[in-house]
Design an enzyme around this catalytic site. Structure first.
Site, PDB file in Angstrom:
ATOM      1  N   ASP A  58       0.852  -1.192   0.000  1.00  0.00           N
ATOM      2  CA  ASP A  58       0.000   0.000   0.000  1.00  0.00           C
ATOM      3  C   ASP A  58       0.884   1.236   0.000  1.00  0.00           C
ATOM      4  O   ASP A  58       1.900   1.274   0.687  1.00  0.00           O
ATOM      5  CB  ASP A  58      -0.885   0.037   1.255  1.00  0.00           C
ATOM      6  CG  ASP A  58      -1.995  -0.988   1.201  1.00  0.00           C
ATOM      7  OD1 ASP A  58      -2.428  -1.330   0.078  1.00  0.00           O
ATOM      8  OD2 ASP A  58      -2.430  -1.441   2.267  1.00  0.00           O
ATOM      9  N   GLY A  59       0.486   2.234  -0.756  1.00  0.00           N
ATOM     10  CA  GLY A  59       1.233   3.482  -0.760  1.00  0.00           C
ATOM     11  C   GLY A  59       2.117   3.649  -1.973  1.00  0.00           C
ATOM     12  O   GLY A  59       2.734   4.695  -2.158  1.00  0.00           O
ATOM     13  N   CYS A  60       2.219   2.624  -2.799  1.00  0.00           N
ATOM     14  CA  CYS A  60       3.003   2.713  -4.024  1.00  0.00           C
ATOM     15  C   CYS A  60       2.057   2.984  -5.185  1.00  0.00           C
ATOM     16  O   CYS A  60       1.028   2.334  -5.308  1.00  0.00           O
ATOM     17  CB  CYS A  60       3.760   1.416  -4.295  1.00  0.00           C
ATOM     18  SG  CYS A  60       5.120   1.120  -3.156  1.00  0.00           S
ATOM     19  N   GLN A  61       2.430   3.945  -6.013  1.00  0.00           N
ATOM     20  CA  GLN A  61       1.627   4.235  -7.193  1.00  0.00           C
ATOM     21  C   GLN A  61       1.719   3.060  -8.165  1.00  0.00           C
ATOM     22  O   GLN A  61       0.740   2.678  -8.784  1.00  0.00           O
ATOM     23  CB  GLN A  61       2.128   5.511  -7.848  1.00  0.00           C
ATOM     24  CG  GLN A  61       1.290   5.943  -9.027  1.00  0.00           C
ATOM     25  CD  GLN A  61       1.770   7.255  -9.616  1.00  0.00           C
ATOM     26  OE1 GLN A  61       2.790   7.800  -9.219  1.00  0.00           O
ATOM     27  NE2 GLN A  61       1.025   7.753 -10.575  1.00  0.00           N
ATOM     28  N   SER A  62       2.916   2.491  -8.290  1.00  0.00           N
ATOM     29  CA  SER A  62       3.113   1.302  -9.124  1.00  0.00           C
ATOM     30  C   SER A  62       2.711   0.080  -8.308  1.00  0.00           C
ATOM     31  O   SER A  62       2.585   0.147  -7.085  1.00  0.00           O
ATOM     32  CB  SER A  62       4.587   1.165  -9.501  1.00  0.00           C
ATOM     33  OG  SER A  62       5.053   2.352 -10.079  1.00  0.00           O
TER      34      SER A  62
END
Length: 143
Positions: free
Chosen positions: A49-53
């Site tokens: 969670d928290g990664c755009q990718s």
């Protein structure tokens, strides 16, 4: 090799480049060298969670050390997780939890990432530390 020795090695590798385009290329190359993650680990549970990718992180604990494997659908992000694995995989939960990840600052990574990638980097580090904490508590905090 200790975590700090691994960090110093990364700093040394990156110090050979002054141009950030070369450093980005090195990250892409590191990501390309990362072993593909087994399809069975590409689950929602392993997504960070928290990664755009999309970044999947698998942690395997043998009672002594944690070994991480990962994959991402973005080249630079895959290189970033490869760096974290290079530095932290194969160490005890306690070593991982007690480590100051100074290499990120020293190679200038934080300063040269977009805000979304920088947030993703923090999310990756946080997830690695969460695994270390969970395995440490499973072991009664001994490791």
């Amino acid at each position: 090799m200790t975590i700090n020795e691994a960090q110093d090695e990364v700093i040394e590798e990156f110090s050979g480049f002054t141009d950030w385009m070369d450093k980005y290329q090195m990250l892409i190359d590191l990501g390309g060298d990362l072993e593909p993650l087994d399809e069975r680990y590409k689950t929602e549970q392993n997504l960070i969670d928290g990664c755009q990718s999309r970044v999947w992180l698998q942690a395997d604990y043998d009672g002594s050390v944690i070994n991480f494997t990962a994959e991402s659908d973005a080249l630079i992000v895959k290189g970033i997780i490869a760096l974290l694995i290079q530095v932290l995989s194969g160490h005890t939960p306690k070593e991982i939890l007690d480590t100051d990840l100074y290499f990120i600052e020293r190679i200038g990574l934080k300063d040269h990432l977009s805000p979304t990638r920088s947030n993703g980097l923090l999310a990756m580090v946080k997830q690695i530390r969460m695994y270390a904490l969970a395995f440490s508590e499973k072991n009664g905090g001994a490791q």
